[in-house]
Design a protein around this motif. Structure first.
Motif, PDB file in Angstrom:
ATOM      1  N   LEU A  95       0.822  -1.202   0.000  1.00 48.44           N
ATOM      2  CA  LEU A  95       0.000   0.000   0.000  1.00 48.44           C
ATOM      3  C   LEU A  95       0.858   1.255   0.000  1.00 48.44           C
ATOM      4  CD1 LEU A  95      -2.718  -1.138   2.542  1.00 48.44           C
ATOM      5  CD2 LEU A  95      -3.151  -0.462   0.191  1.00 48.44           C
ATOM      6  N   PHE A  96       1.920   1.229   0.777  1.00 42.44           N
ATOM      7  CA  PHE A  96       2.766   2.413   0.856  1.00 42.44           C
ATOM      8  C   PHE A  96       3.677   2.552  -0.354  1.00 42.44           C
ATOM      9  CE2 PHE A  96       1.417   2.589   5.213  1.00 42.44           C
ATOM     10  CZ  PHE A  96       1.414   3.949   5.471  1.00 42.44           C
ATOM     11  N   SER A  97       3.883   1.479  -1.097  1.00 43.38           N
ATOM     12  CA  SER A  97       4.697   1.599  -2.295  1.00 43.38           C
ATOM     13  C   SER A  97       3.994   2.440  -3.346  1.00 43.38           C
ATOM     14  CB  SER A  97       5.004   0.207  -2.873  1.00 43.38           C
ATOM     15  OG  SER A  97       3.842  -0.372  -3.443  1.00 43.38           O
ATOM     16  N   GLN A  98       2.682   2.650  -3.156  1.00 42.52           N
ATOM     17  CA  GLN A  98       1.934   3.478  -4.087  1.00 42.52           C
ATOM     18  C   GLN A  98       2.005   4.956  -3.708  1.00 42.52           C
ATOM     19  OE1 GLN A  98      -2.045   1.720  -5.012  1.00 42.52           O
ATOM     20  NE2 GLN A  98      -1.446   0.167  -3.551  1.00 42.52           N
ATOM     21  N   MET A  99       2.703   5.275  -2.631  1.00 46.96           N
ATOM     22  CA  MET A  99       2.826   6.659  -2.159  1.00 46.96           C
ATOM     23  C   MET A  99       1.448   7.281  -1.966  1.00 46.96           C
ATOM     24  SD  MET A  99       5.994   7.013  -1.651  1.00 46.96           S
ATOM     25  CE  MET A  99       6.107   8.755  -1.299  1.00 46.96           C
ATOM     26  N   LEU A 100       0.632   6.617  -1.163  1.00 41.93           N
ATOM     27  CA  LEU A 100      -0.691   7.142  -0.888  1.00 41.93           C
ATOM     28  C   LEU A 100      -0.594   8.338   0.040  1.00 41.93           C
ATOM     29  CD1 LEU A 100      -2.693   3.833  -0.368  1.00 41.93           C
ATOM     30  CD2 LEU A 100      -2.436   5.180  -2.442  1.00 41.93           C
ATOM     31  N   ARG A 101      -1.738   8.969   0.261  1.00 41.55           N
ATOM     32  CA  ARG A 101      -1.764  10.162   1.109  1.00 41.55           C
ATOM     33  C   ARG A 101      -1.296   9.820   2.524  1.00 41.55           C
ATOM     34  NH1 ARG A 101      -7.894  11.685   0.015  1.00 41.55           N
ATOM     35  NH2 ARG A 101      -7.969   9.492   0.559  1.00 41.55           N
ATOM     36  N   PRO A 102      -0.746  10.803   3.226  1.00 40.83           N
ATOM     37  CA  PRO A 102      -0.213  10.539   4.567  1.00 40.83           C
ATOM     38  C   PRO A 102      -1.231   9.944   5.541  1.00 40.83           C
ATOM     39  CG  PRO A 102       0.574  12.654   3.767  1.00 40.83           C
ATOM     40  CD  PRO A 102      -0.433  12.169   2.767  1.00 40.83           C
ATOM     41  N   GLN A 127       9.902   4.916   6.274  1.00 44.02           N
ATOM     42  CA  GLN A 127      10.389   6.288   6.182  1.00 44.02           C
ATOM     43  C   GLN A 127      11.850   6.323   5.767  1.00 44.02           C
ATOM     44  OE1 GLN A 127      10.760   8.714   9.884  1.00 44.02           O
ATOM     45  NE2 GLN A 127       9.211  10.020   8.935  1.00 44.02           N
ATOM     46  N   ALA A 128      12.651   5.419   6.329  1.00 46.84           N
ATOM     47  CA  ALA A 128      14.076   5.362   5.975  1.00 46.84           C
ATOM     48  C   ALA A 128      14.262   4.993   4.516  1.00 46.84           C
ATOM     49  CB  ALA A 128      14.795   4.344   6.870  1.00 46.84           C
ATOM     50  N   GLY A 129      13.311   4.240   3.957  1.00 45.83           N
ATOM     51  CA  GLY A 129      13.391   3.860   2.554  1.00 45.83           C
ATOM     52  C   GLY A 129      12.756   4.868   1.620  1.00 45.83           C
ATOM     53  N   GLY A 130      12.298   6.004   2.156  1.00 41.78           N
ATOM     54  CA  GLY A 130      11.708   7.044   1.329  1.00 41.78           C
ATOM     55  C   GLY A 130      10.366   6.676   0.744  1.00 41.78           C
ATOM     56  N   ARG A 131       9.615   5.815   1.437  1.00 42.76           N
ATOM     57  CA  ARG A 131       8.345   5.325   0.886  1.00 42.76           C
ATOM     58  C   ARG A 131       7.131   5.964   1.530  1.00 42.76           C
ATOM     59  NH1 ARG A 131       8.939  -1.106   0.796  1.00 42.76           N
ATOM     60  NH2 ARG A 131       7.039  -0.937  -0.458  1.00 42.76           N
ATOM     61  N   VAL A 132       7.325   6.945   2.409  1.00 40.96           N
ATOM     62  CA  VAL A 132       6.211   7.694   2.993  1.00 40.96           C
ATOM     63  C   VAL A 132       6.562   9.177   2.954  1.00 40.96           C
ATOM     64  CG1 VAL A 132       5.520   5.808   4.523  1.00 40.96           C
ATOM     65  CG2 VAL A 132       7.142   7.509   5.346  1.00 40.96           C
ATOM     66  N   GLU A 133       5.543   9.997   3.108  1.00 41.62           N
ATOM     67  CA  GLU A 133       5.761  11.441   3.088  1.00 41.62           C
ATOM     68  C   GLU A 133       6.574  11.870   4.308  1.00 41.62           C
ATOM     69  OE1 GLU A 133       4.958  13.303   0.637  1.00 41.62           O
ATOM     70  OE2 GLU A 133       3.850  11.782  -0.486  1.00 41.62           O
ATOM     71  N   ASP A 134       7.360  12.939   4.124  1.00 46.04           N
ATOM     72  CA  ASP A 134       8.261  13.393   5.190  1.00 46.04           C
ATOM     73  C   ASP A 134       7.513  13.819   6.446  1.00 46.04           C
ATOM     74  OD1 ASP A 134      10.412  12.937   3.552  1.00 46.04           O
ATOM     75  OD2 ASP A 134      10.535  14.996   2.814  1.00 46.04           O
TER      76      ASP A 134
END
Length: 431
Positions: A118-125, A207-214
């Motif tokens: 789900l997070f690989s799709q860069m969904l909303r925070p 987060q460390a893998g850059g897969r969620v919003e900052d």
């Protein structure tokens, strides 16, 4: 196939015998393997094709496989959302006669995704919060039946879309225990703390893998499961006192529980000696209030939020088409709505797009799309017009969630010894 092979299953699929049990799981041929996104697991897990559907095969010990198989079957009987256990395969030998690990076989849950996919799709925070809320509901349901999970995490859960929210399903019951007398407050709090720490670590990893919003704060989101859990637990099991002149609050309490998707099988109602105060407490609480009503009226088996949304549309249809001055026949209206509204929408979806989402989720999203179109254009957009726009502008551009073949997410091995890695220590200190 080895003559010593032992398969334990309530209903054995003969096709199980055709799988390459003489090979270690990591050597199974590619034509057998289904490329689906995997969550993090301490055991090797592979997906495979079987009789037109997909199964998950997990290598473990014979004792643990049989224990988890029995536990999942018990949870199913208790109506807990979990994966469907199919079989335990033991006595595996390779071509040289050496022992191979036993496996637990479960049916892959269609239209479900592990949280990492789900997070690989860069969904909303806010997706993180919705996943945690769904997990909180699952944890409450488990605790109500007396199940101590012992390893609550996003990784041990699958998520299905449910009318804008998510529904959580237990995947790994390996560490779970069922207590006939229910759980103590200490056991519940222990499970809740395990959930809080694990979720924080999983989100930090993403987060460390850059897969969620900052702006996503893993600790803040993980703390949210505590608040969600306690609020729901209090609503479902807490007692309530009020003046005897306010007896309408009994119906209000029942309505609040129904809105949360739960039914009350029994209420304990007591008054004090003077008859001035009434005290109520739910005795047995069961989930799926809207699901059961929708099944009873239409035969449609959906998620709880999907059922709520479809029932709202059904009730709106009934209010619009009921004859003036006559009582509404709920079952007749449900039949009309099913054949005139729901089924035409589902059957008109192009065949190549039917693997995108479940029919109930498509219908929900279509209603949402129609509402936004009507707001934007300041007119009542017909359902057929909205459906054409939804299919072409939205549904056609989604990836299939019936199986989610691409992009595959590799399983990540985690340490099973007692020594924490530096990364593990780091995120636990932050929590």
């Amino acid at each position: 196939m080895s003559a010593s092979l032992s398969i334990t299953s309530a209903t054995v699929d003969p096709a199980l015998l055709d799988l390459p049990w003489h090979l270690p799981l990591d050597e199974w041929p590619s034509e057998t393997i289904a490329s689906l996104p995997k969550g993090i697991s301490r055991h090797l897990v592979r997906f495979a094709y079987l009789s037109g559907y997909v199964i998950a095969v997990k290598e473990t010990t014979t004792e643990m496989a049989r224990g988890e198989y029995d536990m999942l079957r018990t949870l199913q009987r208790l109506d807990i959302p979990c994966v469907d256990p199919l079989a335990v395969v033991a006595g595996r030998l390779n071509d040289d006669g050496d022992d191979l690990a036993s496996v637990l076989v479960t049916r892959h849950l269609k239209f479900s995704l592990p949280y990492r996919a789900l997070f690989s799709q860069m969904l909303r925070p806010d997706t993180a919060t919705r996943l945690v809320d769904a997990l909180a509901v699952l944890l409450v349901r488990l605790h109500i039946v007396g199940f101590f999970w012992g390893d609550v995490s996003l990784s041990n859960t699958l998520f299905r879309r449910d009318a804008g929210s998510f529904a959580a399903y237990l995947v790994d019951a390996e560490t779970g225990k069922l207590f006939d007398g229910g759980l103590s407050n200490g056991q519940r709090e222990n499970d809740l703390e395990i959930a809080r720490v694990n979720i924080a670590g999983e989100l930090m990893d993403l987060q460390a893998g850059g897969r969620v919003e900052d702006e996503l704060d893993p600790v803040e989101v993980s703390n949210g499961i505590v608040a969600s859990y306690r609020s729901l637990w209090k609503e479902l099991t807490g007692s309530e006192s009020f003046a005897s002149s306010e007896r309408w609050r009994i119906n209000q309490r029942v309505q609040r529980l129904n809105e949360l998707g739960f039914d009350i099988e029994e209420l304990a109602i007591r008054t004090d000696a003077g008859g001035t105060t009434v005290r109520i407490q739910p005795k047995v609480v069961d989930a799926g209030h809207h699901q059961r009503r929708l099944i009873r009226l239409t035969g449609l088996d959906t998620g709880e939020n999907q059922a709520r949304r479809l029932l709202n549309d059904l009730d709106s249809y009934s209010a619009t088409h009921a004859r003036e001055g006559q009582d509404v026949d709920e079952e007749q209206m449900a039949h009309e709505w099913l054949i005139r509204v729901f089924e035409p929408v589902v059957t008109s979806i192009p065949r190549d797009l039917r693997g995108k989402l479940e029919p109930a989720e498509v219908f929900h999203q279509l209603l949402e799309h129609r509402w936004f179109m009507s707001q934007r254009e300041e007119r009542d957009v017909p359902l057929a017009e909205a459906q054409t726009a939804y299919v072409n502008d939205v549904l056609r551009h989604r990836r299939d969630e019936a199986t989610v073949i691409n992009p595959p997410t590799e399983s990540i091995a985690v340490p099973v010894d007692d020594d924490d890695s530096a990364e593990d220590v780091d995120w636990r200190e932050r929590v």
